[in-house]
Scaffold this motif. Structure first.
Motif, PDB file in Angstrom:
ATOM      1  N   ALA A 151      -6.581   1.140  16.690  1.00 48.47           N
ATOM      2  CA  ALA A 151      -7.796   1.945  16.794  1.00 48.47           C
ATOM      3  C   ALA A 151      -7.491   3.343  17.297  1.00 48.47           C
ATOM      4  O   ALA A 151      -8.051   4.332  16.816  1.00 48.47           O
ATOM      5  N   GLN A 152      -6.581   3.449  18.252  1.00 47.35           N
ATOM      6  CA  GLN A 152      -6.286   4.744  18.845  1.00 47.35           C
ATOM      7  C   GLN A 152      -5.607   5.688  17.861  1.00 47.35           C
ATOM      8  O   GLN A 152      -5.910   6.884  17.831  1.00 47.35           O
ATOM      9  N   GLN A 153      -4.714   5.161  17.026  1.00 43.26           N
ATOM     10  CA  GLN A 153      -3.992   6.053  16.126  1.00 43.26           C
ATOM     11  C   GLN A 153      -4.887   6.601  15.004  1.00 43.26           C
ATOM     12  O   GLN A 153      -4.570   7.612  14.391  1.00 43.26           O
ATOM     13  N   GLY A 154      -6.023   5.941  14.768  1.00 42.75           N
ATOM     14  CA  GLY A 154      -6.923   6.423  13.736  1.00 42.75           C
ATOM     15  C   GLY A 154      -8.190   7.052  14.264  1.00 42.75           C
ATOM     16  O   GLY A 154      -9.085   7.411  13.487  1.00 42.75           O
ATOM     17  N   ALA A 155      -8.252   7.247  15.585  1.00 42.08           N
ATOM     18  CA  ALA A 155      -9.506   7.679  16.208  1.00 42.08           C
ATOM     19  C   ALA A 155      -9.989   9.036  15.718  1.00 42.08           C
ATOM     20  O   ALA A 155     -11.180   9.273  15.559  1.00 42.08           O
ATOM     21  N   ASN A 156      -9.078   9.970  15.458  1.00 36.32           N
ATOM     22  CA  ASN A 156      -9.470  11.327  15.054  1.00 36.32           C
ATOM     23  C   ASN A 156      -8.973  11.664  13.655  1.00 36.32           C
ATOM     24  O   ASN A 156      -8.713  12.828  13.342  1.00 36.32           O
ATOM     25  N   ASP A 157      -8.861  10.651  12.823  1.00 30.86           N
ATOM     26  CA  ASP A 157      -8.316  10.806  11.482  1.00 30.86           C
ATOM     27  C   ASP A 157      -9.438  10.637  10.460  1.00 30.86           C
ATOM     28  O   ASP A 157     -10.085   9.586  10.406  1.00 30.86           O
ATOM     29  N   ALA A 158      -9.667  11.651   9.633  1.00 28.41           N
ATOM     30  CA  ALA A 158     -10.744  11.583   8.646  1.00 28.41           C
ATOM     31  C   ALA A 158     -10.505  10.501   7.603  1.00 28.41           C
ATOM     32  O   ALA A 158     -11.451  10.040   6.957  1.00 28.41           O
TER      33      ALA A 158
END
Length: 389
Positions: A151-158
Motif C-alpha cells: 500500500a505504501q509504495q503505491g500511495a502517491n502513484d497515479a
C-alpha cells in the motif's frame, strides 16, 4: 461467561486460539463494514478502472501468494466471462519465476494484488516486475494493511489504486480467515459488471445463519481424530477446496494432511488416497449440472465405503438427499448468488473445522508453528532480477 464456537472464550484464550475464533465469527460484521466502505469508495475505484474491462486487449492478472492466490482463482473465471477483457489468476509465486509466459510488453495490463499484510516479498516484487516489463501497467491493491509495503509504495502513484479492507479484517491469527473473505468479496464487488453491494448484505445474513446452525455439529466433527481430509469442489469451488485444505494444513501444523480436487477429477488417481481415517468434504455447487456430477461421486464413495466419512456442505436438499452441513435459504437467495459469491459462506465450515482440529491436537491455533518454521508473513525469500538470467 462468553461462549464462542462451543467453547468458552477464556478457554480459547488459554489454548492460544481466541484471535482465530473471533476472526472466524466476526466475518458477517466485516462483510457489512466492507459494503459500507466500498459504497464510499465506489466512484474513486470506478474512475480508476474507467472502461478498461470493456477492452478485449486488456489483460487483468489476479495475483497473490498462498491463500491470496486462491482468492484470485475463485473469482477469475466468473470475471473473465463477464467482460471482454482477459482475466486470469496467476500467483505471484508463479509470475516471478516465469514472467515471460504471462506478461506482454505491448498489452495493457492491470495487476490486481491480494495481500493481507502487503509485506510478503513476492507481493512487492510482482509490482516491480510489471513496472519493468510492461510499460503503462496499472495496479489495484486490495489489502488489509494501510501501513504495509504494498500500500505504501503505491500511495502517491497515479497508476495505482489502493483499496483498503476493514481494519479488523487484518487477522491477528496465523491463518487468513476474515482477510481472505473480505478481499475476495471486494474484488467481486468492484470488478463485477453490475452493482453488487446488495449481495454483501445477503451473504452476511446467510453467514449469520450458518454460524448459528453449524456451530454444534462442526465442534462435534472437529473433536474426532482424522489423519487425512479431502475437499472437493466444482468450477470456482475447486479453488475454494484448495483454500479449505490449506486451512487445516496450517492450523494443524501439517499433522492432518489435506488435498483438494474437483469431484470429476478425484476419480482420476487421487481417489487412491482414501482410507478409514479420511474425511471427504464436498462443497455443493449452485449449478444444477455440476450437482449431478457431484451427486454421482458422493453415491459412489458412500457405496464403496473406502473413506471414513463423506460430508456435503451447501443449501438444503439436493437430488432427494439432505445436505450434511446445510443452511436453509429461499430459492431466490440461492439463485442470486454464484459459486464464486458463495465460496466465503462455505469456507466458514472449513475454517471452524480446522480450528477445532488444531485444538484437538493441543496446538496453539493462533500460531501453530511456535518454532518459526512457517510464518504469518513469509520469510526467507530471495528476490532475483528477471534480467540477470
Amino acid at each position: 461467561m462468553t461462549t464462542l464456537l462451543q467453547r468458552a472464550s477464556q478457554d480459547w484464550r488459554d489454548i492460544g486460539g481466541l484471535d482465530t475464533a473471533e476472526e472466524i465469527v466476526h466475518q458477517p460484521a466485516m462483510w457489512r463494514e466492507l459494503a459500507a466502505g466500498l459504497a464510499a469508495e465506489q466512484a474513486r475505484v470506478a474512475a480508476f478502472l474507467g472502461a478498461c474491462l470493456d477492452d478485449p486487449r486488456q489483460r487483468v492478472i489476479l495475483t497473490g501468494a498462498g491463500s491470496s492466490a486462491y482468492a484470485g482463482e475463485i473469482i477469475a473465471d466468473e470475471l473473465n466471462a463477464a467482460w471482454p477483457a482477459q482475466v486470469r489468476a496467476v500467483a505471484t509465486t508463479t509470475l516471478l519465476t516465469h514472467p515471460e509466459l504471462y506478461l506482454e510488453a505491448d498489452a495493457p495490463t492491470l495487476l490486481v494484488s491480494f495481500a493481507r499484510s502487503g509485506n510478503s516479498p513476492e507481493s512487492t516484487a510482482a509490482v516491480s516486475l510489471l513496472r519493468d516489463l510492461v510499460p503503462g501497467a496499472r495496479f489495484l491493491n486490495i489489502t488489509c494493511n494501510a501501513a504495509g509495503q504494498l500500500a505504501q509504495q503505491g500511495a502517491n502513484d497515479a497508476a495505482t489504486c489502493n483499496l483498503l479492507m476493514p481494519a479488523s479484517s487484518c487477522d491477528r491469527g496465523f491463518a487468513m480467515t476474515s482477510s481472505f473473505t473480505c478481499m475476495l468479496l471486494a474484488a467481486l464487488s468492484v470488478l463485477g459488471r453490475e452493482p453488487q453491494l446488495d449481495k454483501l448484505e445477503q451473504l452476511a445474513a446467510l453467514a449469520e445463519q450458518a454460524l448459528q446452525t453449524w456451530v454444534a455439529p462442526l465442534a462435534a466433527l472437529g473433536a474426532q481424530p482424522v489423519s487425512r481430509v479431502v475437499y472437493l469442489g466444482s468450477g470456482p469451488l475447486e479453488a475454494l477446496a484448495k483454500e479449505a485444505a490449506l486451512k487445516i494444513l496450517e492450523l494443524t501444523g501439517g499433522r492432518v494432511l489435506a488435498v483438494a480436487n474437483s469431484p470429476l477429477g478425484f476419480r482420476h488417481g487421487p481417489k487412491a488416497m482414501l482410507d478409514a481415517e479420511t474425511l471427504v468434504v464436498l462443497f455443493r455447487s449452485a449449478k444444477p449440472l455440476a450437482r449431478k456430477y457431484e451427486h454421482d461421486l458422493l453415491l459412489e464413495l458412500r457405496r464403496d465405503q473406502v473413506a471414513g466419512r463423506c460430508l456435503t456442505v451447501g443449501f438444503g436438499v439436493d437430488g432427494g438427499e439432505a445436505t450434511d452441513i446445510a443452511i436453509a435459504a429461499p430459492a431466490s437467495s440461492a439463485a442470486a448468488l454464484t459459486d464464486a459469491w458463495l465460496a466465503p459462506l462455505w469456507l466458514l465450515m472449513a475454517q471452524q473445522y480446522a480450528l477445532h482440529q488444531s485444538a484437538l491436537l493441543q496446538l496453539r491455533p493462533d500460531n501453530p508453528f511456535t518454532g518459526g518454521t512457517v510464518n504469518r508473513v513469509v520469510q526467507g525469500v530471495t528476490i532475483y532480477r528477471h534480467d540477470e538470467f
